[in-house]
Design a protein around this motif. Sequence first.
Motif, mmCIF file in Angstrom:
data_model
loop_
_atom_site.group_PDB
_atom_site.id
_atom_site.type_symbol
_atom_site.label_atom_id
_atom_site.label_comp_id
_atom_site.label_asym_id
_atom_site.label_seq_id
_atom_site.Cartn_x
_atom_site.Cartn_y
_atom_site.Cartn_z
ATOM 1 N N ASP A 53 -8.362 -4.695 -12.803
ATOM 2 C CA ASP A 53 -9.524 -4.800 -13.695
ATOM 3 C C ASP A 53 -10.078 -3.439 -14.105
ATOM 4 O OD1 ASP A 53 -9.355 -7.502 -13.709
ATOM 5 O OD2 ASP A 53 -10.973 -7.872 -12.277
ATOM 6 N N ALA A 54 -10.054 -2.466 -13.179
ATOM 7 C CA ALA A 54 -10.693 -1.183 -13.442
ATOM 8 C C ALA A 54 -9.733 -0.113 -13.958
ATOM 9 C CB ALA A 54 -11.387 -0.681 -12.176
ATOM 10 N N GLY A 55 -8.456 -0.456 -14.132
ATOM 11 C CA GLY A 55 -7.543 0.581 -14.611
ATOM 12 C C GLY A 55 -6.081 0.241 -14.440
ATOM 13 N N ASP A 56 -5.241 1.267 -14.547
ATOM 14 C CA ASP A 56 -3.805 1.107 -14.323
ATOM 15 C C ASP A 56 -3.237 2.448 -13.902
ATOM 16 O OD1 ASP A 56 -2.756 2.597 -16.780
ATOM 17 O OD2 ASP A 56 -3.924 1.017 -17.741
ATOM 18 N N VAL A 57 -2.027 2.426 -13.318
ATOM 19 C CA VAL A 57 -1.394 3.655 -12.842
ATOM 20 C C VAL A 57 0.121 3.499 -12.912
ATOM 21 C CG1 VAL A 57 -1.366 2.950 -10.397
ATOM 22 C CG2 VAL A 57 -1.420 5.397 -10.976
ATOM 23 N N ARG A 58 0.810 4.600 -13.239
ATOM 24 C CA ARG A 58 2.263 4.576 -13.321
ATOM 25 C C ARG A 58 2.885 4.561 -11.935
ATOM 26 N NH1 ARG A 58 5.621 3.028 -16.848
ATOM 27 N NH2 ARG A 58 7.174 4.439 -16.010
ATOM 28 N N VAL A 59 3.920 3.736 -11.778
ATOM 29 C CA VAL A 59 4.776 3.780 -10.582
ATOM 30 C C VAL A 59 6.005 4.600 -10.978
ATOM 31 C CG1 VAL A 59 6.111 2.449 -8.915
ATOM 32 C CG2 VAL A 59 3.969 1.521 -9.817
ATOM 33 N N VAL A 60 6.203 5.736 -10.310
ATOM 34 C CA VAL A 60 7.287 6.647 -10.697
ATOM 35 C C VAL A 60 8.535 6.483 -9.829
ATOM 36 C CG1 VAL A 60 5.774 8.355 -11.746
ATOM 37 C CG2 VAL A 60 6.284 8.514 -9.308
ATOM 38 N N ASP A 61 8.400 5.753 -8.715
ATOM 39 C CA ASP A 61 9.549 5.473 -7.857
ATOM 40 C C ASP A 61 9.129 4.406 -6.852
ATOM 41 O OD1 ASP A 61 12.098 5.594 -6.806
ATOM 42 O OD2 ASP A 61 11.900 7.610 -5.962
ATOM 43 N N THR A 62 10.119 3.711 -6.314
ATOM 44 C CA THR A 62 9.880 2.728 -5.256
ATOM 45 C C THR A 62 10.862 3.015 -4.141
ATOM 46 O OG1 THR A 62 9.350 1.132 -7.013
ATOM 47 C CG2 THR A 62 9.557 0.264 -4.778
ATOM 48 N N VAL A 63 10.343 3.178 -2.919
ATOM 49 C CA VAL A 63 11.184 3.575 -1.794
ATOM 50 C C VAL A 63 10.808 2.757 -0.562
ATOM 51 C CG1 VAL A 63 11.414 5.937 -2.653
ATOM 52 C CG2 VAL A 63 9.592 5.390 -1.033
ATOM 53 N N LYS A 64 11.653 2.854 0.456
ATOM 54 C CA LYS A 64 11.317 2.279 1.756
ATOM 55 C C LYS A 64 11.279 3.395 2.784
ATOM 56 C CE LYS A 64 12.537 -2.592 1.604
ATOM 57 N NZ LYS A 64 13.477 -3.653 2.029
ATOM 58 N N HIS A 71 5.213 1.939 -3.270
ATOM 59 C CA HIS A 71 5.186 2.207 -4.708
ATOM 60 C C HIS A 71 4.598 3.603 -4.879
ATOM 61 C CE1 HIS A 71 5.001 -2.162 -4.167
ATOM 62 N NE2 HIS A 71 5.602 -2.269 -5.341
ATOM 63 N N ARG A 72 5.414 4.557 -5.300
ATOM 64 C CA ARG A 72 4.949 5.935 -5.456
ATOM 65 C C ARG A 72 4.279 6.089 -6.822
ATOM 66 N NH1 ARG A 72 9.599 9.218 -2.224
ATOM 67 N NH2 ARG A 72 8.586 9.007 -0.200
ATOM 68 N N LEU A 73 3.078 6.636 -6.812
ATOM 69 C CA LEU A 73 2.254 6.629 -8.016
ATOM 70 C C LEU A 73 2.072 8.022 -8.609
ATOM 71 C CD1 LEU A 73 -0.602 4.218 -6.838
ATOM 72 C CD2 LEU A 73 1.629 3.631 -7.819
ATOM 73 N N GLU A 74 1.813 8.025 -9.924
ATOM 74 C CA GLU A 74 1.438 9.240 -10.641
ATOM 75 C C GLU A 74 0.001 9.017 -11.118
ATOM 76 O OE1 GLU A 74 4.248 11.719 -13.373
ATOM 77 O OE2 GLU A 74 3.160 10.312 -14.647
ATOM 78 N N GLY A 75 -0.966 9.311 -10.243
ATOM 79 C CA GLY A 75 -2.368 9.050 -10.568
ATOM 80 C C GLY A 75 -3.084 8.424 -9.390
ATOM 81 N N ASP A 76 -4.321 8.044 -9.610
ATOM 82 C CA ASP A 76 -5.145 7.510 -8.530
ATOM 83 C C ASP A 76 -4.788 6.060 -8.237
ATOM 84 O OD1 ASP A 76 -6.512 9.906 -8.331
ATOM 85 O OD2 ASP A 76 -8.001 9.315 -9.841
ATOM 86 N N PRO A 77 -4.643 5.715 -6.938
ATOM 87 C CA PRO A 77 -4.247 4.356 -6.574
ATOM 88 C C PRO A 77 -5.418 3.381 -6.620
ATOM 89 C CG PRO A 77 -4.593 5.653 -4.596
ATOM 90 C CD PRO A 77 -4.772 6.590 -5.754
ATOM 91 N N PRO A 78 -5.125 2.089 -6.755
ATOM 92 C CA PRO A 78 -6.164 1.081 -6.578
ATOM 93 C C PRO A 78 -6.552 1.028 -5.099
ATOM 94 C CG PRO A 78 -4.020 0.035 -6.804
ATOM 95 C CD PRO A 78 -3.808 1.501 -7.030
ATOM 96 N N ALA A 79 -7.729 0.512 -4.803
ATOM 97 C CA ALA A 79 -8.213 0.453 -3.423
ATOM 98 C C ALA A 79 -7.583 -0.710 -2.666
ATOM 99 C CB ALA A 79 -9.732 0.309 -3.416
ATOM 100 N N VAL A 80 -7.586 -0.599 -1.343
ATOM 101 C CA VAL A 80 -7.103 -1.692 -0.495
ATOM 102 C C VAL A 80 -7.897 -2.966 -0.798
ATOM 103 C CG1 VAL A 80 -6.927 -2.522 1.881
ATOM 104 C CG2 VAL A 80 -6.312 -0.161 1.340
ATOM 105 N N GLY A 81 -7.166 -4.086 -0.931
ATOM 106 C CA GLY A 81 -7.805 -5.360 -1.209
ATOM 107 C C GLY A 81 -7.875 -5.727 -2.680
ATOM 108 N N VAL A 82 -7.656 -4.749 -3.549
ATOM 109 C CA VAL A 82 -7.733 -5.003 -4.994
ATOM 110 C C VAL A 82 -6.556 -5.871 -5.450
ATOM 111 C CG1 VAL A 82 -7.493 -3.872 -7.263
ATOM 112 C CG2 VAL A 82 -9.078 -2.959 -5.559
ATOM 113 N N ALA A 83 -6.836 -6.819 -6.350
ATOM 114 C CA ALA A 83 -5.786 -7.639 -6.954
ATOM 115 C C ALA A 83 -5.179 -6.882 -8.125
ATOM 116 C CB ALA A 83 -6.363 -8.967 -7.423
ATOM 117 N N VAL A 84 -3.859 -6.767 -8.139
ATOM 118 C CA VAL A 84 -3.175 -6.033 -9.205
ATOM 119 C C VAL A 84 -2.079 -6.892 -9.822
ATOM 120 C CG1 VAL A 84 -3.583 -3.796 -8.088
ATOM 121 C CG2 VAL A 84 -1.439 -5.021 -7.646
#
Length: 237
Positions: A53-64, A71-84
């Motif tokens: 609801d409050a924004g979006d962020v790029r996922v630049v890679d996914t790893v284990k 989900h590796r991000l380029e930017g600020d992450p959503p907070a724990v508990g947030v629905a995405v």
Amino acid sequence: MGVTEELCATDAYATSCDAAVEQVTDGGVVLDRTVFYARSGGQPGDTGVLRWDAGDVRVVDTVKEGGTLLHRLEGDPPAVGVAVTAEIDWDRRHTLMRTHTALHALSAIVFRDYDVKVTGGNMEPGVARMDFELESIDAEFGREVQDKLNAELAADRPVRVSFLPRAEALADPDLIRTKVNLIPESVDPIRVIEIEGLDKQADGGTHVRSTAEVGHVRVAKTENKGKAFKRMRIELV
């Protein structure tokens, strides 16, 4: 915290899903479920976007890391508990699926017709390499394999995903060929990709539904990397 439900293991065509943020670490964001594929077995991790609801962020890679899907991000992450909403870059993923299925068909043909095993491989969208225990390789061999590969792809063979109990998988000589015994003992059942009438491999990656969906493939290069170490590079046309 539970293990992330990996939707692509059963449906490689799912492009987005609703999820909840379970954890935010320096390495990335952990979701309760995801359509993103984590880098493994020569297949790159997915890229895409997380929206909320409050924004979006790029996922630049996914790893284990340690069994945790990040989900590796380029930017600020959503907070724990947030629905995405998690959404992959579909064109890139679909190209990787076509590339991966082409590699399985290639390894099957070289094993079937030349009794030679694969020793390694890697892929990027639309291009890939595969290494074989061949004594020799040349451009003529590459053209021969290319013709056989395109004939098999054009045959429109169904590609199926199944899950076999570990003991059953270990007893299957087709799967032993792909070193299923090297898969960690904790993995049970074992995920199997079958190209009907051509190939069966223990594999965690994403694939198209039919070989015809791969399209035409070109053997771009053959390389001699040393004794019993020959490399073939392919690309989608």
